[in-house]
Write a protein that holds these residues in place. Structure first.
Motif, mmCIF file in Angstrom:
data_model
loop_
_atom_site.group_PDB
_atom_site.id
_atom_site.type_symbol
_atom_site.label_atom_id
_atom_site.label_comp_id
_atom_site.label_asym_id
_atom_site.label_seq_id
_atom_site.Cartn_x
_atom_site.Cartn_y
_atom_site.Cartn_z
ATOM 1 N N ASP A 1 -0.279 11.377 -5.895
ATOM 2 C CA ASP A 1 0.212 10.711 -7.109
ATOM 3 C C ASP A 1 1.489 11.392 -7.587
ATOM 4 N N LEU A 2 2.211 10.665 -8.383
ATOM 5 C CA LEU A 2 3.518 11.142 -8.804
ATOM 6 C C LEU A 2 3.600 11.119 -10.316
ATOM 7 N N THR A 3 4.269 12.120 -10.852
ATOM 8 C CA THR A 3 4.479 12.150 -12.289
ATOM 9 C C THR A 3 5.968 12.035 -12.580
ATOM 10 N N LEU A 4 6.292 11.060 -13.370
ATOM 11 C CA LEU A 4 7.687 10.842 -13.752
ATOM 12 C C LEU A 4 7.884 11.383 -15.157
ATOM 13 N N GLU A 5 9.017 12.019 -15.340
ATOM 14 C CA GLU A 5 9.328 12.522 -16.657
ATOM 15 C C GLU A 5 10.529 11.738 -17.181
ATOM 16 N N THR A 6 10.368 11.179 -18.366
ATOM 17 C CA THR A 6 11.406 10.322 -18.927
ATOM 18 C C THR A 6 11.426 10.482 -20.433
ATOM 19 N N GLU A 7 12.589 10.247 -20.992
ATOM 20 C CA GLU A 7 12.623 10.143 -22.437
ATOM 21 C C GLU A 7 12.323 8.693 -22.799
ATOM 22 N N ASP A 8 11.207 8.446 -23.439
ATOM 23 C CA ASP A 8 10.894 7.103 -23.924
ATOM 24 C C ASP A 8 11.643 6.937 -25.243
ATOM 25 N N GLN A 9 12.757 6.234 -25.176
ATOM 26 C CA GLN A 9 13.631 6.216 -26.348
ATOM 27 C C GLN A 9 13.074 5.381 -27.486
ATOM 28 N N GLY A 10 12.244 4.405 -27.116
ATOM 29 C CA GLY A 10 11.611 3.614 -28.168
ATOM 30 C C GLY A 10 10.652 4.479 -28.971
ATOM 31 N N ALA A 11 9.918 5.344 -28.265
ATOM 32 C CA ALA A 11 8.948 6.207 -28.933
ATOM 33 C C ALA A 11 9.602 7.490 -29.430
ATOM 34 N N GLY A 12 10.792 7.762 -28.946
ATOM 35 C CA GLY A 12 11.510 8.945 -29.387
ATOM 36 C C GLY A 12 10.933 10.240 -28.868
ATOM 37 N N GLN A 13 10.353 10.208 -27.673
ATOM 38 C CA GLN A 13 9.822 11.460 -27.125
ATOM 39 C C GLN A 13 9.832 11.445 -25.600
ATOM 40 N N VAL A 14 9.730 12.634 -25.053
ATOM 41 C CA VAL A 14 9.661 12.742 -23.599
ATOM 42 C C VAL A 14 8.235 12.445 -23.173
ATOM 43 N N VAL A 15 8.106 11.578 -22.175
ATOM 44 C CA VAL A 15 6.769 11.228 -21.706
ATOM 45 C C VAL A 15 6.615 11.580 -20.230
ATOM 46 N N GLN A 16 5.396 11.915 -19.874
ATOM 47 C CA GLN A 16 5.050 12.118 -18.464
ATOM 48 C C GLN A 16 4.133 10.966 -18.068
ATOM 49 N N GLN A 17 4.543 10.222 -17.087
ATOM 50 C CA GLN A 17 3.709 9.110 -16.647
ATOM 51 C C GLN A 17 3.287 9.362 -15.208
ATOM 52 N N THR A 18 2.007 9.383 -14.973
ATOM 53 C CA THR A 18 1.524 9.584 -13.608
ATOM 54 C C THR A 18 1.154 8.229 -13.002
ATOM 55 N N VAL A 19 1.645 8.008 -11.806
ATOM 56 C CA VAL A 19 1.416 6.722 -11.131
ATOM 57 C C VAL A 19 1.060 6.964 -9.669
ATOM 58 N N ASN A 20 0.582 5.900 -9.016
ATOM 59 C CA ASN A 20 0.229 6.005 -7.598
ATOM 60 C C ASN A 20 1.422 5.796 -6.676
ATOM 61 N N LEU A 21 2.382 5.024 -7.166
ATOM 62 C CA LEU A 21 3.519 4.672 -6.297
ATOM 63 C C LEU A 21 4.772 4.561 -7.156
ATOM 64 N N VAL A 22 5.874 5.089 -6.624
ATOM 65 C CA VAL A 22 7.158 4.960 -7.320
ATOM 66 C C VAL A 22 8.106 4.146 -6.447
ATOM 67 N N VAL A 23 8.761 3.170 -7.068
ATOM 68 C CA VAL A 23 9.749 2.376 -6.354
ATOM 69 C C VAL A 23 11.117 2.675 -6.961
ATOM 70 N N THR B 1 -1.253 1.874 -10.187
ATOM 71 C CA THR B 1 -0.174 2.083 -11.152
ATOM 72 C C THR B 1 1.116 2.317 -10.382
ATOM 73 N N ILE B 2 2.132 1.621 -10.808
ATOM 74 C CA ILE B 2 3.409 1.665 -10.077
ATOM 75 C C ILE B 2 4.530 1.835 -11.093
ATOM 76 N N ALA B 3 5.486 2.682 -10.757
ATOM 77 C CA ALA B 3 6.652 2.835 -11.631
ATOM 78 C C ALA B 3 7.895 2.376 -10.903
ATOM 79 N N PHE B 4 8.751 1.673 -11.621
ATOM 80 C CA PHE B 4 10.063 1.287 -11.097
ATOM 81 C C PHE B 4 11.126 2.134 -11.781
ATOM 82 N N VAL B 5 11.933 2.766 -10.976
ATOM 83 C CA VAL B 5 13.011 3.601 -11.499
ATOM 84 C C VAL B 5 14.316 2.842 -11.304
ATOM 85 N N VAL C 1 0.842 -1.201 0.000
ATOM 86 C CA VAL C 1 0.000 0.000 0.000
ATOM 87 C C VAL C 1 0.872 1.245 0.000
ATOM 88 N N ARG C 2 0.222 2.370 -0.294
ATOM 89 C CA ARG C 2 0.969 3.625 -0.347
ATOM 90 C C ARG C 2 1.172 4.170 1.062
#
Lengths: 417, 737, 295, 196
Positions: A326-348, A240-244, A230-231
């Motif tokens: 909630d948390l928003t991660l900013e990353t360059e999605d290199q497969g898609a070739g663009q910067v993406v913002q992904q909002t998730v409930n939990l970041v690990v 939604t969970i992101a792993f960094v 849990v959070r």
């Protein structure tokens, strides 16, 4: 004459292994552990990858080996203070810190019932509290209570009065033990890299940014949440969970080396979450997925889960929505070739391994820039095993610790160079 | 030894309050006729221990301690090797999990006292099995990097070594490379190939005897008494050895299977070919080179696993190219760069040579011929476009590796096959170990000539906590024969394997078992008079410890034995027993349980639990003060593999209402420390259903659960569910007969 | 601790207020910093390296270090960009022997040399870590109670040494502590070390509008009354471009931008001329009126 | 141009090597393509090639794209990528080197940033210190007619600056050691040229 006994510093999986393997050959071994229990970092884990089995299973066997082996003497709450001498003839001073609970403790638990004070539960990475007198964890070996004197209320003696076995001594003092040994193995293990140092990930500022080791405690049935992931902010189950990945590893501003285990650890954590919540959606942000050998099978298994999305790109910013947590991660999605913002409930944060700081005598042993003990035990009589030696996973640690046992044996029989 | 028994009841830790101690004393005194029965409020305290010691001085030699679990206070209740100590765990398994002062609680405690005392009555002190002049020599099969390391490291610790290499020279794969990847700080510079130096050190070491151009003709016997026949120079040499390190390495993945990556075209080569070119100075003319990683590896059509070493090998060869020709340009097509740990530094160092890394999908790149030169085309994922690198002088396939243990036909044991077919009709059958005739050890074992294979043909081991776990006692696989790994890992692995081999020969010399029952001196004895040559013990022993003679009589190789008792559980005639663990002993415990009359409505459930995981889990339930049904009685087993079906039928016929088995997880990710114990128990249990039905009993009265040590919070629920089931079924109709 | 002052070119123009209020604060706190580096030259700012490369720019910056070494006192810098250049050059002189000998070869052409004996310190660093917040609190005559401040450290202030030695390189806190010592409230300000667009006013003005706009938004959203910064470039962009950005975004900021030394002057109750508020483009008088500041 | 030729120019090691040899250019080789710089860069949305891809294009030797990209000219020297880069690449220093390279290769008028930097330097070298009002005027003069329009757009900013005496039109002091400074610069420039 050369002293043939071996000192192992650190009673985690590596230290236990080195100690047991050497003792089962027939050597006398001293094992010194700073915690009030043996088992180290792995005792805090929920599962091992890739078999997803509980670490206590293997620890139990090791404790059984220890119980039956008269050649090992172990100290808990103990730290090595000083080492002098040379291979085959070391003098070691060990400081045994007071446990405030005597060996007479039967672990009946009457003291806990009356204790009025609390302390942060370090075993759970501070995610909950215990009483000032506490059992470090249910599987603690030895099964004895311990008191955190800093947490005690002034003049309180309730536990002393409650103990029928006169097993509590609040005035216990530090004891010093002198050992003579022929070889010394540092198996002091690792600590999670301090995630607050990676300030752009917001650990410590954003409640729902946690580290991988904290997730282990959340997943384990005897953890602070009874195994519910849990959070921290609201106790809700994240959808939604992101792993960094590489949070502090492969990074010259933090730890330049690859910690070797974090990829697999995150894959394992994904299995915890997916078991917890069949709808959970998971994003993994990575540079390279490093699943060596047969671990590839485990990677394949997780990657085939359609709710798990792998995105190549190192996470930059993590921002928090204070209203939702909630948390928003900013990353360059290199497969898609663009910067993406992904909002998730939990970041690990997949924080890596920093070697555990120890007083390694510089004149006797070699320590690398990262703090790992790298000298050859057979040559110098002092060296490292497991994660005190270099970053690695459990099975490699056991392998390394077994090799270290042989090197220590060589050192004491004079067979090394 | 004449037994003089004594029983001590501890009344501390709430036992005195929860239990009617005088009633328990009465059980000991009247039912078991034991005179020395004492109670103490703090038995593990100095006074309590002194009390016991005083009795021992007065001649007591069998001590039953009715107090806490055997997992605690093990040290204070250790009175030396000549005193039998039996623990009756009234604390964790009765007082802390039941309502204090309740009638049923006390009945439970009484039964535990009965079980403990009946066991103490028959158990004997084991004596070690000692072989005459056990050999402490270590045999290392394979003279590559891992084998040479194991040999040298064992010799440095003072042990004699026999090293067998099939080629004319030591060195193996590592002997054929130009240089090795970085092995020391700062992990940026290639290491000189140290194989010649290792070979020299081995040659100079008087403890190491080397056979080159030699293979293993056969290996018979067991740890301490292996008889190794070595085919060598047209003849056969014989060596008596104590333990074995298997370090026969791996071979590159067959590039002929990589035609889809251009193999077969001129100048499309493998890693091994580049090593040869480097050694022969043939890289001087090479200017433009592309490496294709994961050539075969990480590919379900070829090698599903990662070969672990190829990334670092490619980085190394990229350095060669620069070394021979500073103008060389290297392109590396990769999926992930797996330069783990400190090899990250090497990765960076190679980047600094100007090598270009192109992330792509590997089955997906194409190798083209382009006017006498080569070209590689693929998608550059992180540049987001298709690329073609042309004008290449060389394309190198990083073709991964396959263990040498994976080559050869699979062993088919004729009779076993027939039996397996027959068993299949009964549905449940013990899966036989896959053994591949790879011609490495040629063991004279009834179970087959090599180590059992795991996935992808890799031999042992499967364990995380115990990577040197092995299913062939005293034989330790090391290096890339066991798992794909990088060079430093292979060196460590070989060193660790050498330690395990040394440990094994020392344990054999002391008459002790090796892992996981290390230190155990008990061993199984066979009463051959009653043997019916059914071969179950030989087939089911997870460690291949029992051979057979022509008449199918079992021939136990005692030093191969791991003391799990699987043979004891398998034997329908119950001819196999240990001094301190036997079918009658455990059966006696079960029978000692008092079964109340049907009208009392007090069902009884017997639990057989694995002492490695289920028992600690039950202890944890106790420490956590979790409550569960008072109907259950738990008997620990060394491993559920030692479960003999007679215990179940005896229990049933004596009116026990249900039997529950708690064993470890089995299957691919098995957790049984004896590999197959829990699986065997479940199979055996499935076979008993028929018998139960014949007796007019519902087979649901027996149940098997896979539990882990961490399932303590779940076990009370499992018990409750089973109790509910038994309630539903009603009392065992055999009660009272 | 005694210092020699490096004012930087902005002190003579766009950042004049910084220079004037700095001198007043130095006096008020009795900081031993009584003179400029004699005949100091431009540090190169963020632009010179583009035209001549890093090494040549660092040689130019090093002239100042060499001149200061003759004074024998550490260098105090108030401008963040100057601090970046001088401190980084100084750091390399201390840690990279090859660099040191090369730079000294270049300095030698002008008859100078630098033995890397000095420290280069930023004003904020000196105020917080040397003078101390206690002393600043003590000197505060008119505590700025109720004043909500967005503490805009600026990017170059904290990143000069590329290590978090002096403050967190991403989320600086020293300026907040300093402002709080004056009795004001530092509002949460996640953009504290984010770029305003730097010196791209003419070359990429959209960038300034965008980035400075975000900073102004962030300050406004967090309820700031004023922005405080030590950096002349940050001040220039947030102050001089504020109206234009407001117009472009159809917003109203009215967010005075003060140099930290100006704000200190208010709290220390210094004379109006010492505060140099007349140079501010967005008028600060209304927001500061309750602390006794008059036009 | 055939497709193959086109491809060849996209992976031209000679061009990559040329850039590796400029000041700080060698650092580009150690980029491991993690992409952290991209999310870090405040000016990324205006860039043709964001920093990671820019470095990848250099590693590939993709001449056309590298020469066309506006990437370095948008760098504000905020230093955030440099303090974050996991491979320790001093990205702003690399950008300085690239800007100098591009200005030399393509002329200072090829990019506003090149001209502005050059003008800044010229003023500074001549006087020893900057004179911001003069710099601005010089820049717009050199930039030519189209820039005048841009300058006019800036008047709303400049006017209050002038009014508030923050753009003094009177020349600031020049330093005494102007020739000393010039000698130091010239020596340094020569040393830098030798260095690579």
């Amino acid at each position: 004459m050369a002293n043939k006994s071996i000192l192992v510093i650190g009673g985690g999986i590596s230290g236990l292994t080195t100690a047991l393997e050497a003792a089962e050959v027939g050597y006398e071994v001293y094992l010194v552990e700073k915690n009030p229990y043996l088992g180290g970092r792995v005792a805090q884990m929920h599962h091992y990858f890739p078999k997803l089995c509980p670490p206590n299973c293997g620890l139990e066997i090791n404790f059984k080996r220890l119980r039956g082996n008269p050649r090992i003497k172990f100290f808990t709450c103990a730290e090595v203070e000083q080492i002098s001498g040379q291979k085959g003839d070391f003098d070691v001073t060990v400081k045994v810190n007071p446990r405030y609970v005597k060996p007479e403790c039967t672990a009946c638990g009457e003291c806990v019932a009356v204790c009025p004070a609390e302390r942060a539960n370090t075993f759970n990475y501070g995610l909950d509290n215990t009483k000032a007198v506490y059992l470090p964890h249910p599987f603690a070996f030895p099964l004895k209570y311990v008191i955190d004197r800093d947490a005690c209320a002034d003049g309180c003696r309730k536990c002393v009065e409650a103990c029928k076995y006169n097993a509590i001594d609040l005035d216990m003092e530090v004891e010093t033990v002198h050992l003579k040994v022929g070889a010394i193995v540092y198996a002091t293990g690792w600590q999670p890299y301090d995630a607050t140092k990676i300030s752009y990930y917001g650990f410590g500022r954003h409640k729902n940014v946690i580290t991988n080791v904290m997730l282990e405690r959340l997943a384990v049935p005897n953890g602070p949440t009874g195994g519910r992931i849990v959070r921290p902010s609201d106790g809700k189950e994240p959808e939604t969970i992101a792993f960094v990945q590489c949070a502090g590893s492969r990074d010259e501003n933090h730890q330049p080396y690859c910690s070797q285990v974090c990829c697999l650890a995150s894959l394992k954590h994904i299995t915890y979450i997916r078991e917890n919540n069949p709808n959970a959606k998971i994003y993994v942000f990575y540079i390279d997925i490093r699943a060596l050998g047969k671990y590839e099978d485990f990677y394949t298994k997780v990657a085939n889960d359609e709710n798990v999305i792998f995105i190549k790109g190192k996470v930059g910013e993590i921002t928090e929505d204070p209203a939702t947590g909630d948390l928003t991660l900013e990353t360059e999605d290199q497969g898609a070739g663009q910067v993406v913002q992904q909002t998730v409930n939990l970041v690990v944060l997949a924080t890596g391994m920093a070697p555990s700081v120890t007083a390694v005598p510089a004149e006797l042993a070699v320590v690398d820039a990262g703090g790992f003990v790298i000298s050859d035990i057979a040559q110098t009589g002092i060296g490292g095993a497991g994660c005190a030696h270099k970053p690695m996973e459990v099975s490699a640690s056991v392998r390394d610790a077994t090799a270290a046992a042989l090197k220590a044996v060589q050192a004491v029989v004079g067979g090394g160079k | 030894m004449t037994k003089k028994q004594a029983v001590y009841f501890c009344t501390g830790c709430g036992l005195g309050e929860a239990l009617d101690i005088p009633a328990l004393v009465k059980v000991a005194k009247s039912e078991f006729k034991i005179q020395d029965v004492k109670e103490h409020p703090f038995l593990c305290g100095p006074e309590g221990v002194a009390l016991i010691k005083k009795d021992i001085e007065a001649g007591v030699n069998t001590v039953s301690i009715a107090a806490c679990s055997e997992r605690v206070c093990y040290d204070v209740f250790n009175f030396g090797p000549s005193i039998i100590v039996e623990r009756i765990p009234l604390r964790e398994r009765v007082a802390w999990v039941q309502e204090p002062g309740d009638e049923d609680t006390n009945m439970m405690a009484e039964d535990y006292v009965r079980m403990g005392l009946s066991r103490a009555k028959v158990t004997e002190l084991p004596e070690p099995f000692l072989v005459e002049n056990p050999s402490k020599t270590i045999l290392v099969v394979g003279g590559g990097l891992a084998g040479m390391t194991a040999a040298l490291e064992a010799a440095k610790a003072g042990y004699d070594v026999v090293l067998v290499e099939k080629e004319a020279q030591l060195g193996g794969w590592a002997g054929k490379v130009y240089k090795l990847p970085p092995l020391v700080e700062p992990f940026t510079d290639l290491a000189e190939n140290n194989i010649p130096a290792l070979a020299k050190a081995i040659e100079d070491n008087p403890r190491i005897k080397v056979y080159t151009g030699a293979t293993m003709e056969s290996i018979a016997g067991g740890p301490g008494v292996f008889n190794a026949k070595i085919k060598h120079g047209g003849g056969t040499a014989e060596e008596k050895v104590g333990a074995i390190v298997l370090a026969t390495g791996a071979r590159p993945y067959d590039p002929k299977k990589l035609t889809y990556l251009g193999y077969g075209k001129t100048n499309v080569v493998t890693h091994a070919e580049v090593e040869e070119m480097a050694k022969n100075g043939k890289l001087k003319e090479v200017k433009r080179v592309a490496f294709i990683q994961c050539a075969g590896s990480r590919d379900p059509e070829h090698l599903p696993y990662c070969s672990a070493a190829c990334c670092v090998e490619t980085l190394k060869q990229a350095v060669y190219l620069k070394e021979f020709n500073p103008d060389a340009q290297v392109y590396i097509f990769y999926k992930d760069i797996r330069a783990t740990g400190k090899y990250e530094y090497f990765y960076k160092a190679v980047q600094q040579t100007g090598a270009v890394f192109i992330k792509t999908e590997i089955p997906g790149v194409q190798v083209l011929e382009d006017g006498g030169k080569l070209a590689v085309a693929g998608k550059d994922i992180i540049l987001g476009e298709d690329v073609t690198i042309g004008d290449l002088d060389l394309v190198v396939l990083a073709n991964g590796m396959q263990t040498n243990a994976a080559f050869g036909e699979e062993v088919v044991l004729e009779d076993a096959e027939a039996e397996a077919a027959a068993a299949k009709e009964e549905e449940a059958a013990v899966k036989l170990d896959q053994i591949i005739k790879s011609n490495m050890l040629n063991l004279v074992y009834r179970q087959g000539p090599e180590m059992p294979a795991l996935k992808y043909g890799f031999p042992d081991s499967h364990f995380i906590c115990f990577p040197y776990e092995t299913r062939r006692t005293g034989i330790y696989a090391a290096g890339v024969v066991r798992a794909t790994m990088q060079v430093p890992a292979a060196i460590e692995d070989a060193t660790g394997a050498a330690l395990k081999a040394i440990q094994c020969v020392e344990a054999v010399a002391r008459g002790e078992a090796v892992h996981p029952r290390s230190g155990d001196i008990s061993y199984p004895e066979f009463n051959m008079n009653r043997c019916t040559q059914c071969k179950r013990c030989t087939e089911e022993c997870p460690f291949g410890a029992i051979n057979e003679d022509e008449k199918a009589n079992p021939l136990p190789e005692r030093t191969r034995c791991r003391r799990c008792g699987t043979c004891m559980g398998a034997c329908p005639e119950r001819i196999i027993s240990f001094k301190n663990y036997s079918v009658p002993m455990i059966g006696g415990m079960a029978k000692s349980i008092e079964v109340p009359e049907e009208e009392e409505e007090k069902p009884r459930i017997l639990i057989f639990a694995c002492e490695n995981d289920a028992i600690p889990a039950l202890d944890m339930a106790g420490i956590g003060r979790m409550k569960y049904s008072a109907w259950v009685r738990v008997i620990p087993l060394r491993c559920l593999g030692s479960l003999n079906l007679v215990w179940i039928s005896d229990a049933m016929s004596s009116g026990i209402d249900g039997v529950m088995l708690l064993g470890c997880r089995h299957g691919e990710d098995y957790q049984c420390h004896f590999i197959k114990g829990s699986e065997l128990a479940e199979i055996r249990l499935s076979k008993v259903s028929e018998t139960l039905d014949r007796l007019g009993l519902e087979s649901e009265r027996c149940r098997f659960h896979q539990v882990s040590i961490m399932d303590y919070y779940r076990i009370p629920k499992l018990i409750e569910d089973f109790v509910a089931k038994i309630d539903e079924l009603g009392p065992n109709p055999m009660k009272g007969f | 601790m005694a210092y020699t002052f490096y004012p930087g070119c902005a002190s003579e123009a766009t950042g004049k207020a910084s220079f004037i209020s700095f001198e007043a604060v130095v006096k008020a706190l009795d900081i031993d910093c009584h003179g400029e580096i004699p005949d100091w030259n431009c540090c190169g700012a963020t632009l010179v390296a583009n035209a001549i490369g890093d090494f040549a720019q660092q040689a130019i910056a090093a002239r100042n270090l060499a001149l200061a070494e003759k004074e024998g006192k550490d260098i105090l810098v108030a401008c963040s960009s100057c601090y970046l250049n001088l401190a980084w050059t100084n750091e390399k002189m201390k840690t990279d022997p090859d660099f040191k000998s090369q730079i000294n070869e270049a300095l030698g052409a002008g008859g100078l040399s630098y033995n890397a004996s000095l420290q280069v310190r930023h004003l904020i660093d000196v105020l917080v870590n040397e003078i101390g917040l206690d002393k600043i609190r003590e000197r505060t005559i008119k505590p700025l109670e109720g004043l909500k401040v967005a503490c805009y450290s600026g990017c170059q202030t904290v990143r000069a040494l590329r290590r978090p030695d002096f403050d967190d390189v991403e989320y600086p806190v020293m300026l907040d502590r300093l402002v709080e010592a004056l009795g004001a409230t530092a509002v949460p300000f996640p953009m504290a070390a984010r770029c305003c667009g730097g010196s791209q006013q003419f070359t990429n003005p959209e960038l300034i509008y965008d980035l400075t706009g975000k900073i102004l938004d962030c300050a406004a959203e967090n309820g700031a009354d004023v922005i405080v910064t030590p950096c002349p470039m940050c001040a220039l962009n947030t102050d001089a471009f504020q109206q234009k950005i407001a117009k472009l975004k159809n917003k109203e900021y009215n967010m005075p931008v003060l140099f930290v030394t100006q704000l200190m002057g208010v709290a220390f109750d210094l004379k109006p001329k010492d505060l140099a508020l007349q140079y501010n483009i967005v008028s600060p008088y209304q927001k500061l009126a309750k602390y006794g500041v008059k036009k | 141009m055939t497709a193959a030729n086109n491809q060849a120019s996209r992976y031209d090691p000679a061009f990559a090597n040329e850039l590796y040899s400029i000041e700080n250019g060698h650092y580009i080789k150690q980029c491991m393509q993690c992409g952290l710089c991209v999310v870090t860069c405040p000016a990324r949305h205006l860039m043709d090639l964001q920093p990671r891809k820019y470095f990848k294009a250099i590693q590939a030797g993709d001449r056309d794209r590298v020469l066309k990209a506006n990437t370095p000219w948008l760098c504000t020297s905020c230093n955030l990528c440099t303090v974050r880069c996991p491979r320790g690449i001093p990205i702003i220093d690399v950008m300085h080197g690239m800007k100098l390279y591009l200005a030399q290769k393509q002329g200072v008028k090829s990019a506003p940033g090149a001209l502005f930097s050059k003008t800044f330097f010229d003023v500074m070298l001549k006087r020893g210190r900057q004179w911001e009002a003069w710099l601005t005027q010089m820049y717009f003069l050199k930039a030519g007619p189209s820039a005048i329009k841009d300058a006019l757009k800036m008047m709303d900013v400049a006017q209050p600056m002038v009014l508030k005496r923050r753009l003094p039109l009177a020349p600031a002091k020049t330093i005494k050691g102007k020739s000393q400074l010039k000698k130091i610069y010239e020596k340094a420039a020569a040393l830098a040229k030798e260095g690579h």
